[in-house]
Design an enzyme around this catalytic site. Structure first.
Site, PDB file in Angstrom:
ATOM      1  N   ASP A  50       0.868  -1.191   0.000  1.00 28.44           N
ATOM      2  CA  ASP A  50       0.000   0.000   0.000  1.00 28.44           C
ATOM      3  C   ASP A  50       0.894   1.227   0.000  1.00 28.44           C
ATOM      4  O   ASP A  50       1.973   1.215   0.607  1.00 28.44           O
ATOM      5  CB  ASP A  50      -0.913  -0.004   1.236  1.00 28.44           C
ATOM      6  CG  ASP A  50      -2.095   0.941   1.078  1.00 28.44           C
ATOM      7  OD1 ASP A  50      -3.244   0.455   0.966  1.00 28.44           O
ATOM      8  OD2 ASP A  50      -1.886   2.177   1.039  1.00 28.44           O
TER       9      ASP A  50
ATOM     10  N   ASP B 256     -13.991  -7.769 -12.424  1.00 30.81           N
ATOM     11  CA  ASP B 256     -15.356  -7.324 -12.106  1.00 30.81           C
ATOM     12  C   ASP B 256     -15.599  -5.888 -12.558  1.00 30.81           C
ATOM     13  O   ASP B 256     -16.736  -5.428 -12.589  1.00 30.81           O
ATOM     14  CB  ASP B 256     -15.557  -7.433 -10.579  1.00 30.81           C
ATOM     15  CG  ASP B 256     -16.987  -7.136 -10.143  1.00 30.81           C
ATOM     16  OD1 ASP B 256     -17.918  -7.683 -10.771  1.00 30.81           O
ATOM     17  OD2 ASP B 256     -17.180  -6.376  -9.175  1.00 30.81           O
TER      18      ASP B 256
ATOM     19  N   GLU C 213     -17.741   0.706 -18.910  1.00 24.51           N
ATOM     20  CA  GLU C 213     -18.821  -0.200 -18.504  1.00 24.51           C
ATOM     21  C   GLU C 213     -20.136   0.296 -19.088  1.00 24.51           C
ATOM     22  O   GLU C 213     -20.348   1.510 -19.182  1.00 24.51           O
ATOM     23  CB  GLU C 213     -18.921  -0.256 -16.968  1.00 24.51           C
ATOM     24  CG  GLU C 213     -17.662  -0.843 -16.347  1.00 24.51           C
ATOM     25  CD  GLU C 213     -17.748  -0.992 -14.822  1.00 24.51           C
ATOM     26  OE1 GLU C 213     -18.766  -0.586 -14.231  1.00 24.51           O
ATOM     27  OE2 GLU C 213     -16.775  -1.522 -14.247  1.00 24.51           O
TER      28      GLU C 213
ATOM     29  N   HIS D 207     -19.505  -5.874 -12.601  1.00 24.50           N
ATOM     30  CA  HIS D 207     -19.342  -4.927 -11.477  1.00 24.50           C
ATOM     31  C   HIS D 207     -20.330  -5.254 -10.341  1.00 24.50           C
ATOM     32  O   HIS D 207     -21.094  -4.390  -9.887  1.00 24.50           O
ATOM     33  CB  HIS D 207     -19.544  -3.483 -11.952  1.00 24.50           C
ATOM     34  CG  HIS D 207     -18.854  -2.486 -11.057  1.00 24.50           C
ATOM     35  ND1 HIS D 207     -18.308  -1.314 -11.522  1.00 24.50           N
ATOM     36  CD2 HIS D 207     -18.627  -2.482  -9.721  1.00 24.50           C
ATOM     37  CE1 HIS D 207     -17.786  -0.631 -10.512  1.00 24.50           C
ATOM     38  NE2 HIS D 207     -17.977  -1.334  -9.405  1.00 24.50           N
TER      39      HIS D 207
ATOM     40  N   GLY E 244     -19.234  -6.926  -7.485  1.00 29.48           N
ATOM     41  CA  GLY E 244     -18.475  -7.274  -6.276  1.00 29.48           C
ATOM     42  C   GLY E 244     -19.211  -6.901  -4.998  1.00 29.48           C
ATOM     43  O   GLY E 244     -19.252  -7.655  -4.036  1.00 29.48           O
TER      44      GLY E 244
HETATM   45  N1  LIG Z   1     -16.340  -4.327  -7.447  1.00 34.23           N
HETATM   46  C1  LIG Z   1     -17.186  -3.670  -6.699  1.00 34.23           C
HETATM   47  O1  LIG Z   1     -18.390  -3.821  -6.800  1.00 34.23           O
HETATM   48  C2  LIG Z   1     -16.643  -2.741  -5.666  1.00 34.23           C
HETATM   49  C3  LIG Z   1     -17.373  -2.519  -4.483  1.00 34.23           C
HETATM   50  C4  LIG Z   1     -16.824  -1.682  -3.505  1.00 34.23           C
HETATM   51  C5  LIG Z   1     -15.610  -1.049  -3.732  1.00 34.23           C
HETATM   52  N2  LIG Z   1     -14.962  -1.256  -4.905  1.00 34.23           N
HETATM   53  C6  LIG Z   1     -13.667  -0.603  -5.172  1.00 34.23           C
HETATM   54  O2  LIG Z   1     -12.658  -1.305  -4.440  1.00 34.23           O
HETATM   55  C7  LIG Z   1     -11.556  -0.417  -4.198  1.00 34.23           C
HETATM   56  C8  LIG Z   1     -11.120  -0.522  -2.741  1.00 34.23           C
HETATM   57  O3  LIG Z   1     -12.176  -0.114  -1.899  1.00 34.23           O
HETATM   58  P1  LIG Z   1     -11.892   0.201  -0.353  1.00 34.23           P
HETATM   59  O4  LIG Z   1     -13.204   0.504   0.290  1.00 34.23           O
HETATM   60  O5  LIG Z   1     -11.012  -0.833   0.223  1.00 34.23           O
HETATM   61  O6  LIG Z   1     -11.071   1.555  -0.535  1.00 34.23           O
HETATM   62  P2  LIG Z   1     -10.044   2.200   0.504  1.00 34.23           P
HETATM   63  O7  LIG Z   1      -9.966   3.628   0.142  1.00 34.23           O
HETATM   64  O8  LIG Z   1     -10.407   1.813   1.902  1.00 34.23           O
HETATM   65  O9  LIG Z   1      -8.655   1.464   0.153  1.00 34.23           O
HETATM   66  C9  LIG Z   1      -7.893   1.736  -0.972  1.00 34.23           C
HETATM   67  C10 LIG Z   1      -6.446   1.514  -0.569  1.00 34.23           C
HETATM   68  O10 LIG Z   1      -5.652   1.523  -1.743  1.00 34.23           O
HETATM   69  C11 LIG Z   1      -4.439   2.196  -1.414  1.00 34.23           C
HETATM   70  N3  LIG Z   1      -3.825   2.634  -2.685  1.00 34.23           N
HETATM   71  C12 LIG Z   1      -4.262   3.588  -3.534  1.00 34.23           C
HETATM   72  N4  LIG Z   1      -3.472   3.627  -4.615  1.00 34.23           N
HETATM   73  C13 LIG Z   1      -2.534   2.680  -4.443  1.00 34.23           C
HETATM   74  C14 LIG Z   1      -1.448   2.238  -5.220  1.00 34.23           C
HETATM   75  N5  LIG Z   1      -1.182   2.775  -6.409  1.00 34.23           N
HETATM   76  N6  LIG Z   1      -0.669   1.246  -4.734  1.00 34.23           N
HETATM   77  C15 LIG Z   1      -0.941   0.689  -3.519  1.00 34.23           C
HETATM   78  N7  LIG Z   1      -1.953   1.065  -2.737  1.00 34.23           N
HETATM   79  C16 LIG Z   1      -2.745   2.038  -3.202  1.00 34.23           C
HETATM   80  C17 LIG Z   1      -4.877   3.333  -0.512  1.00 34.23           C
HETATM   81  O11 LIG Z   1      -3.802   3.839   0.232  1.00 34.23           O
HETATM   82  C18 LIG Z   1      -5.910   2.599   0.350  1.00 34.23           C
HETATM   83  O12 LIG Z   1      -5.316   1.993   1.475  1.00 34.23           O
HETATM   84  C19 LIG Z   1     -12.048   0.974  -4.571  1.00 34.23           C
HETATM   85  O13 LIG Z   1     -11.536   1.315  -5.824  1.00 34.23           O
HETATM   86  C20 LIG Z   1     -13.558   0.817  -4.662  1.00 34.23           C
HETATM   87  O14 LIG Z   1     -14.155   1.720  -5.543  1.00 34.23           O
HETATM   88  C21 LIG Z   1     -15.429  -2.104  -5.860  1.00 34.23           C
END
Ligand SMILES: NC(=O)c1ccc[n+]([C@@H]2O[C@H](COP(=O)([O-])OP(=O)(O)OC[C@H]3O[C@@H](n4cnc5c(N)ncnc54)[C@H](O)[C@@H]3O)[C@@H](O)[C@H]2O)c1
Length: 414
Positions: A186, A269, A274, A297, A299
Site C-alpha cells: 500500500d 469485475d 462499462e 461490477h 463485487g
Molecule cells: N467491485 C465492486 O463492486 C466494488 C465494491 C466496492 C468497492 N470497490 C472498489 O474497491 C476499491 C477498494 O475499496 P476500499 O473501500 O477498500 O477503498 P479504501 O480507500 O479503503 O482502500 C484503498 C487503498 O488503496 C491504497 N492505494 C491507492 N493507490 C494505491 C497504489 N497505487 N498502490 C498501492 N496502494 C494504493 C490506498 O492507500 C488505500 O489503502 C475501490 O476502488 C472501490 O471503488 C469495488
C-alpha cells in the site's frame, strides 16, 4: 434578504420531517425512518432534474442512489433540504461543492459492501485455482473431463494484495483463515493484520505472490497501474484479480499474458468502459478466454449489502436531522455529541473564518444563555458547531445568530 429569511430557525419536530427516497432504496431504510416518526415517501425510479425540482419542494431529507443527479439548480429549488443520503458508495452524482456551500450534509455508505467484495474475491481465487469455470462450461457442453491437471488447493499459496484499505485488509483476514499466506503493498502506512507481511514495493509483492488481487482506489494516478510490465513480473502460472477499478488494469496486456500462458487465470469485475444501463452491450478484450471470470461490477452487489446500506445511511440521516451528528459525512466537518445529552441543542454551519466561535459564544453570553457542552470542527471552507445549552433559546438570539455574516445555516434541534 437576511440569512434568517433563508433558513428558518424554528425547531423541526420529528413528525414534520419530510423524507423522499428515490431509486428503490432497500425498504429497511424507509422503515427505520418511519419508525422515528418521519413522513417518508419512497419511489422506485430516479427523477430527472425537472421532476426532481418539483418533488423536492418541502423535503428535508433526500435519499438517492447513483442515477439521480443533484445539481445546483435542484439545490436552489430545495431551501428546506437538510441532508442527502447517497444509498450507495460513490457520490459523483452530487455537486458536493454546491451542497456544502448551502450547508446541506451528504452521507453515503462507504463500508456496507466490503464483506461482499471480499467473499467474491475468495470465491474467485478458489474457482480459478480449481478451473471451475472451465469445468462447468465443459459439462454444459456435454464434456466429461475428470482430471486433476491444472487444479490446485489454495492452502499454503501466497496472496498478494495491492491496496490494503477496507477491502484489501478484510480480504487479508479471511484469506489467512483459509490457509493462504498474505503479503500486501500500500502506498500509505498500514497496520498488517494477522500474519500478513508488508512489501516495500509492488515488485517485491509480485515476485512472491501466486495470486495478485487489486484493491486500490480510483485516484487518477492509478490509471494504468497494472500493465504489461507488472504482469511480466508476476510468477509464471499465477492468477490476477481486479475487483477495484477498471482503469487500473491494462486488459489488452492481460489478454496477451493469459494467451501466452504466463498468467493462468483472471477474475475481473470492473472495466475501463462499462455499460451505462441494464441490457446495454458489453465488450472487452478479455471475452472468450479460458479460465477468465468476468462479472458485471457486482463485487459489492448482494442483498445483504443493500440492506446494510439502507439501514446505515438512514441512521446517518436520522442522526443529522434530529441530533446534528455528522460522523462519516462526505462533506461536513465531523461532530458527534451524544444524542441523548441534548436537552436544547443549536447546530450552526458557518464559513470557516477566524473568531466565529468567539462571536457565537459572546452573543449567547450577552443573552445569558448557559453553554453545557460544545463541539466545533472545520473542514475546508466550512465550520460546524454544536452547542448544548441549559434552556430553550429565544427567537431574538436565534435571529442574531442567523444574521451573523458567516452563518450558512442555523438549526435549533431540541
Ligand atoms: N467491485 C465492486 O463492486 C466494488 C465494491 C466496492 C468497492 N470497490 C472498489 O474497491 C476499491 C477498494 O475499496 P476500499 O473501500 O477498500 O477503498 P479504501 O480507500 O479503503 O482502500 C484503498 C487503498 O488503496 C491504497 N492505494 C491507492 N493507490 C494505491 C497504489 N497505487 N498502490 C498501492 N496502494 C494504493 C490506498 O492507500 C488505500 O489503502 C475501490 O476502488 C472501490 O471503488 C469495488
Amino acid at each position: 434578504m437576511t440569512s434568517n429569511d433563508l433558513f428558518p430557525t424554528e425547531r423541526l419536530a420529528d413528525a414534520d420531517v419530510r423524507v423522499l427516497l428515490l431509486e428503490n432504496i432497500h425498504t429497511d431504510g424507509a422503515e427505520f425512518l418511519r419508525a422515528k416518526g418521519y413522513q417518508v415517501e419512497a419511489l422506485d425510479g430516479a427523477l430527472g432534474e425537472d421532476d426532481l425540482i418539483e418533488a423536492i419542494k418541502g423535503v428535508h431529507l433526500l435519499g438517492i442512489r447513483s442515477t439521480t443527479y443533484i445539481t445546483e439548480k435542484v439545490l436552489d429549488a430545495a431551501p428546506d433540504l437538510l441532508a442527502i443520503g447517497a444509498f450507495c458508495i460513490g457520490t459523483n452524482q452530487i455537486d458536493l461543492e454546491a451542497t456544502t456551500a448551502r450547508g446541506v450534509a451528504v452521507f453515503n455508505a462507504p463500508y456496507s459492501n466490503t464483506r461482499s467484495v471480499v467473499e467474491l474475491a475468495i470465491a474467485e481465487i478458489i474457482s480459478l485455482a480449481r478451473r471451475l469455470n472451465e469445468k462447468s462450461t465443459d459439462m454444459h457442453n456435454g464434456v466429461w473431463n475428470k482430471s486433476a491437471a491444472g487444479s490446485h488447493e489454495v492452502r499454503g499459496r501466497t496472496l498478494g494484495i495491492i491496496g490494503y484499505g477496507n477491502i484489501g485488509s478484510q480480504l487479508s483476514v479471511v484469506a489467512e483463515a483459509l490457509g493462504l499466506k498474505v503479503v500486501f503493498y500500500d502506498i500509505d502506512d498500514k497496520l498488517a493484520l494477522g500474519n500478513a507481511r508488508r512489501c516495500s514495493t509492488i515488485e517485491e509483492l509480485l515476485e512472491t505472490s501466486d495470486v495478485v488481487s487489486l484493491h486500490v482506489d480510483g485516484r487518477p494516478g492509478n490509471a494504468g497501474l497494472f500493465g504489461d510490465e507488472q504482469m511480466a513480473l508476476m510468477k509464471p502460472r499465477s492468477l490476477l484479480l481486479n475487483l477495484s477499478r477498471g482503469i487500473a488494469v491494462d486488459t489488452k496486456a492481460l489478454r496477451e499474458h493469459i494467451e501466452s500462458g504466463h498468467i493462468a487465470g483472471a477474475a475481473v469485475d470492473v472495466f475501463p468502459i462499462e455499460p451505462k444501463r441494464q441490457g446495454d452491450p458489453f465488450e472487452s478484450d478479455l471475452q472468450g478466454l479460458k479460465n477468465v471470470i468476468l462479472t458485471p461490477h457486482v463485487g459489492g452487489s448482494t442483498e445483504e449489502a443493500q440492506q446494510d446500506i439502507g439501514r446505515f445511511v438512514a441512521s446517518k440521516l436520522r442522526s443529522y436531522a434530529s441530533f446534528g451528528g455528522t460522523s462519516l459525512s462526505v462533506n461536513m466537518p465531523e461532530i458527534n455529541l451524544p444524542a441523548d445529552a441534548a436537552k436544547h441543542r443549536l447546530a450552526h454551519v458557518h464559513r470557516n473564518a477566524p473568531g466565529v466561535l468567539a462571536t457565537i459564544n459572546g452573543l449567547l453570553g450577552e443573552h445569558g444563555v448557559n453553554i453545557e457542552a460544545q463541539s466545533l470542527a472545520t473542514r475546508g471552507e466550512i465550520g460546524y458547531v454544536l452547542t448544548d445549552v441549559s434552556a430553550e433559546v429565544g427567537s431574538e438570539v436565534l435571529t442574531e445568530l442567523a444574521d451573523l455574516p458567516e452563518t450558512v445555516r442555523l438549526r435549533q434541534l431540541s
